[in-house]
Design a protein around this motif. Structure first.
Motif, PDB file in Angstrom:
ATOM      1  N   PRO A  98      -5.763  -1.307 -10.592  1.00  0.00           N
ATOM      2  CA  PRO A  98      -5.330  -2.681 -10.333  1.00  0.00           C
ATOM      3  C   PRO A  98      -4.076  -2.717  -9.462  1.00  0.00           C
ATOM      4  CG  PRO A  98      -5.737  -2.320 -12.684  1.00  0.00           C
ATOM      5  CD  PRO A  98      -5.716  -0.967 -12.021  1.00  0.00           C
ATOM      6  N   ASN A  99      -3.901  -3.830  -8.758  1.00  0.00           N
ATOM      7  CA  ASN A  99      -2.707  -4.045  -7.946  1.00  0.00           C
ATOM      8  C   ASN A  99      -1.630  -4.802  -8.728  1.00  0.00           C
ATOM      9  OD1 ASN A  99      -3.709  -2.851  -5.446  1.00  0.00           O
ATOM     10  ND2 ASN A  99      -5.175  -4.545  -5.488  1.00  0.00           N
ATOM     11  N   TYR A 100      -1.708  -4.702 -10.021  1.00  0.00           N
ATOM     12  CA  TYR A 100      -0.740  -5.305 -10.941  1.00  0.00           C
ATOM     13  C   TYR A 100      -0.717  -4.427 -12.186  1.00  0.00           C
ATOM     14  CZ  TYR A 100      -5.014  -6.790 -13.212  1.00  0.00           C
ATOM     15  OH  TYR A 100      -6.245  -6.790 -13.813  1.00  0.00           O
ATOM     16  N   GLY A 101       0.276  -4.604 -13.020  1.00  0.00           N
ATOM     17  CA  GLY A 101       0.293  -3.822 -14.248  1.00  0.00           C
ATOM     18  C   GLY A 101       1.695  -3.617 -14.787  1.00  0.00           C
ATOM     19  N   ARG A 102       1.762  -2.760 -15.790  1.00  0.00           N
ATOM     20  CA  ARG A 102       3.031  -2.470 -16.446  1.00  0.00           C
ATOM     21  C   ARG A 102       3.378  -1.004 -16.251  1.00  0.00           C
ATOM     22  NH1 ARG A 102       2.904  -4.917 -22.416  1.00  0.00           N
ATOM     23  NH2 ARG A 102       5.118  -4.356 -22.245  1.00  0.00           N
ATOM     24  N   ARG A 103       4.598  -0.736 -15.924  1.00  0.00           N
ATOM     25  CA  ARG A 103       5.034   0.629 -15.692  1.00  0.00           C
ATOM     26  C   ARG A 103       4.959   1.415 -16.986  1.00  0.00           C
ATOM     27  NH1 ARG A 103      11.066   0.063 -13.249  1.00  0.00           N
ATOM     28  NH2 ARG A 103      11.499  -1.271 -14.963  1.00  0.00           N
ATOM     29  N   GLY A 104       4.611   2.690 -16.843  1.00  0.00           N
ATOM     30  CA  GLY A 104       4.517   3.569 -18.005  1.00  0.00           C
ATOM     31  C   GLY A 104       3.266   3.383 -18.832  1.00  0.00           C
ATOM     32  N   ARG A 105       2.350   2.551 -18.370  1.00  0.00           N
ATOM     33  CA  ARG A 105       1.106   2.309 -19.090  1.00  0.00           C
ATOM     34  C   ARG A 105      -0.071   2.921 -18.330  1.00  0.00           C
ATOM     35  NH1 ARG A 105       1.483  -1.698 -23.081  1.00  0.00           N
ATOM     36  NH2 ARG A 105       3.638  -1.655 -23.839  1.00  0.00           N
TER      37      ARG A 105
ATOM     38  N   LEU B 115       0.830  -1.204   0.000  1.00  0.00           N
ATOM     39  CA  LEU B 115       0.000   0.000   0.000  1.00  0.00           C
ATOM     40  C   LEU B 115       0.865   1.255   0.000  1.00  0.00           C
ATOM     41  CD1 LEU B 115      -2.672   1.521   0.253  1.00  0.00           C
ATOM     42  CD2 LEU B 115      -2.593   1.115   2.728  1.00  0.00           C
ATOM     43  N   GLU B 116       1.857   1.293   0.850  1.00  0.00           N
ATOM     44  CA  GLU B 116       2.739   2.460   0.936  1.00  0.00           C
ATOM     45  C   GLU B 116       3.487   2.691  -0.379  1.00  0.00           C
ATOM     46  OE1 GLU B 116       5.040   1.181   4.236  1.00  0.00           O
ATOM     47  OE2 GLU B 116       3.496   1.693   5.727  1.00  0.00           O
ATOM     48  N   ILE B 117       3.917   1.604  -1.007  1.00  0.00           N
ATOM     49  CA  ILE B 117       4.633   1.699  -2.275  1.00  0.00           C
ATOM     50  C   ILE B 117       3.714   2.224  -3.372  1.00  0.00           C
ATOM     51  CG2 ILE B 117       5.618   0.238  -4.100  1.00  0.00           C
ATOM     52  CD1 ILE B 117       6.848  -1.432  -1.769  1.00  0.00           C
ATOM     53  N   GLY B 118       2.468   1.743  -3.384  1.00  0.00           N
ATOM     54  CA  GLY B 118       1.508   2.227  -4.368  1.00  0.00           C
ATOM     55  C   GLY B 118       1.196   3.700  -4.190  1.00  0.00           C
ATOM     56  N   ILE B 119       1.043   4.124  -2.951  1.00  0.00           N
ATOM     57  CA  ILE B 119       0.771   5.536  -2.673  1.00  0.00           C
ATOM     58  C   ILE B 119       1.913   6.412  -3.185  1.00  0.00           C
ATOM     59  CG2 ILE B 119       0.585   7.236  -0.804  1.00  0.00           C
ATOM     60  CD1 ILE B 119      -0.937   5.039   0.787  1.00  0.00           C
ATOM     61  N   ALA B 120       3.148   5.985  -2.967  1.00  0.00           N
ATOM     62  CA  ALA B 120       4.315   6.775  -3.382  1.00  0.00           C
ATOM     63  C   ALA B 120       4.352   7.011  -4.883  1.00  0.00           C
ATOM     64  CB  ALA B 120       5.595   6.084  -2.920  1.00  0.00           C
ATOM     65  N   GLN B 121       3.712   6.132  -5.658  1.00  0.00           N
ATOM     66  CA  GLN B 121       3.692   6.275  -7.118  1.00  0.00           C
ATOM     67  C   GLN B 121       2.580   7.204  -7.605  1.00  0.00           C
ATOM     68  OE1 GLN B 121       5.982   4.965  -9.250  1.00  0.00           O
ATOM     69  NE2 GLN B 121       7.057   4.342  -7.394  1.00  0.00           N
TER      70      GLN B 121
ATOM     71  N   ILE C 256       1.430   2.464 -10.454  1.00  0.00           N
ATOM     72  CA  ILE C 256       0.944   2.075  -9.128  1.00  0.00           C
ATOM     73  C   ILE C 256       0.880   0.559  -9.021  1.00  0.00           C
ATOM     74  CG2 ILE C 256      -0.977   2.220  -7.503  1.00  0.00           C
ATOM     75  CD1 ILE C 256      -1.710   4.925  -8.808  1.00  0.00           C
ATOM     76  N   GLY C 257       0.157  -0.051  -9.962  1.00  0.00           N
ATOM     77  CA  GLY C 257      -0.013  -1.497  -9.925  1.00  0.00           C
ATOM     78  C   GLY C 257       1.287  -2.254 -10.119  1.00  0.00           C
ATOM     79  N   TYR C 258       2.149  -1.752 -10.995  1.00  0.00           N
ATOM     80  CA  TYR C 258       3.425  -2.433 -11.247  1.00  0.00           C
ATOM     81  C   TYR C 258       4.237  -2.558  -9.964  1.00  0.00           C
ATOM     82  CZ  TYR C 258       8.294  -3.085 -12.539  1.00  0.00           C
ATOM     83  OH  TYR C 258       9.589  -3.549 -12.601  1.00  0.00           O
ATOM     84  N   HIS C 259       4.359  -1.478  -9.235  1.00  0.00           N
ATOM     85  CA  HIS C 259       5.209  -1.494  -8.038  1.00  0.00           C
ATOM     86  C   HIS C 259       4.581  -2.307  -6.906  1.00  0.00           C
ATOM     87  CE1 HIS C 259       8.516   1.112  -9.294  1.00  0.00           C
ATOM     88  NE2 HIS C 259       7.613   1.739 -10.032  1.00  0.00           N
ATOM     89  N   ILE C 260       3.241  -2.283  -6.786  1.00  0.00           N
ATOM     90  CA  ILE C 260       2.576  -3.144  -5.803  1.00  0.00           C
ATOM     91  C   ILE C 260       2.826  -4.607  -6.144  1.00  0.00           C
ATOM     92  CG2 ILE C 260       0.315  -3.937  -4.989  1.00  0.00           C
ATOM     93  CD1 ILE C 260      -0.643  -1.016  -5.229  1.00  0.00           C
ATOM     94  N   GLN C 261       2.590  -4.954  -7.395  1.00  0.00           N
ATOM     95  CA  GLN C 261       2.777  -6.338  -7.840  1.00  0.00           C
ATOM     96  C   GLN C 261       4.209  -6.811  -7.630  1.00  0.00           C
ATOM     97  OE1 GLN C 261       2.084  -6.883 -12.020  1.00  0.00           O
ATOM     98  NE2 GLN C 261       2.277  -9.117 -11.929  1.00  0.00           N
ATOM     99  N   LYS C 262       5.154  -5.977  -7.985  1.00  0.00           N
ATOM    100  CA  LYS C 262       6.561  -6.370  -7.872  1.00  0.00           C
ATOM    101  C   LYS C 262       6.934  -6.671  -6.426  1.00  0.00           C
ATOM    102  CE  LYS C 262      11.248  -5.117  -9.291  1.00  0.00           C
ATOM    103  NZ  LYS C 262      11.860  -5.607  -8.043  1.00  0.00           N
TER     104      LYS C 262
END
Length: 262
Positions: A181-188, A130-136, A146-152
């Motif tokens: 989503p809590n997953y995804g691709r960065r820059g998309r 959650l904290e990582i997603g917020i930072a994005q 957001i989703g990419y960094h949560i997923q990673k």
């Protein structure tokens, strides 16, 4: 269509989110081994109404309660029952409130009693997600970041990320565009802009990412019966940066007080 909010609207949303945060604090004071989830639901409804607000979930899509309470392998949308919480359970409490026409939506997963190290680690990593997603959530990024960094972070720790259930925009309705989503691709995905207001809510499983629907037609559980955790904050983009409208302060204060007593 994404509805971007003015700073005045964001302050109204902050007030609604803070009602939910304080409500979760009341839940934190009461939650314990032997307490039923229905008792927690009553506490939450009474407190929300005492704040001149309305429960945000009660009646939404015909949901019958104020809180969604999901225990152990239940991911989300569990409804309160007259069943006592057991020693070692993890209990996800998701709460919504409406104040002055705006919604707050906020969740915390509690460790009750003697919880296993395996479950405690899941809670730690999910909260970090959650904290990582917020930072994005800042101007210059895209929603996919957001989703990419949560997923990673979740998958780097060996956990499954639920795909079918996602975060969302929030405002004068509970669920607005965009989906988060809590997953995804960065820059998309769409560019993050000033005034975006979203609920970020990682739902992370110890095992498989797969889910199943229980016979009550509400509760969603993990596909393999292993535990799941869920943390959620309301976040606005203000001056280009993430501004967290909800807070875990009241939960953490209540839990610290209980620890000191014990």
């Amino acid at each position: 269509m994404i509805i971007y909010k003015t700073k005045e609207e964001i302050e109204l949303m902050r007030a609604a989110a803070q009602v939910v945060s304080r409500t979760l604090g009341k839940v934190a004071e009461a939650i314990d081994v032997g307490v039923t989830t229905l008792e927690l639901d009553t506490i939450a409804e009474n407190y929300i109404r005492s704040q001149n607000a309305e429960p945000g979930f009660l009646g939404l899509y015909d949901f019958p309660n104020t809180l969604c309470i999901s225990v152990n392998d239940e991911v989300v949308h569990g409804y309160p029952r007259n069943e006592p919480i057991k020693d070692g359970d993890i209990v996800s409490v998701d709460c919504g409130a409406i104040l002055d026409g705006y919604y707050g939506d906020h969740a915390y997963t509690f460790a009750v009693g003697n919880v296993s190290e395996e479950k405690l680690r899941l809670l730690k990593v999910t909260k970090e997600c959650l904290e990582i997603g917020i930072a994005q959530t800042r101007v210059g990024n895209r929603l996919g970041d957001i989703g990419y960094h949560i997923q990673k972070h979740a998958e780097d720790n060996g956990y499954g990320v639920v795909r079918e259930l996602v975060g969302h925009g929030i405002g004068q309705t509970m669920h607005e565009e965009p989906q988060i989503p809590n997953y995804g691709r960065r820059g998309r995905g769409k560019k993050i802009k000033e005034g975006l207001t979203i609920a970020i809510e990682p739902m992370i499983n110890i095992g498989t990412e797969q889910i199943r629907y229980l016979e009550d037609n509400w509760t969603i559980a993990t596909g393999d019966g292993q535990a799941s955790a869920h943390f959620e904050h309301d976040v606005a983009v203000v001056n280009g940066e993430p501004d967290v409208l909800s807070t875990f302060k009241y939960v953490e204060e209540a839990l610290a007080k209980k620890d000191n007593v014990s």
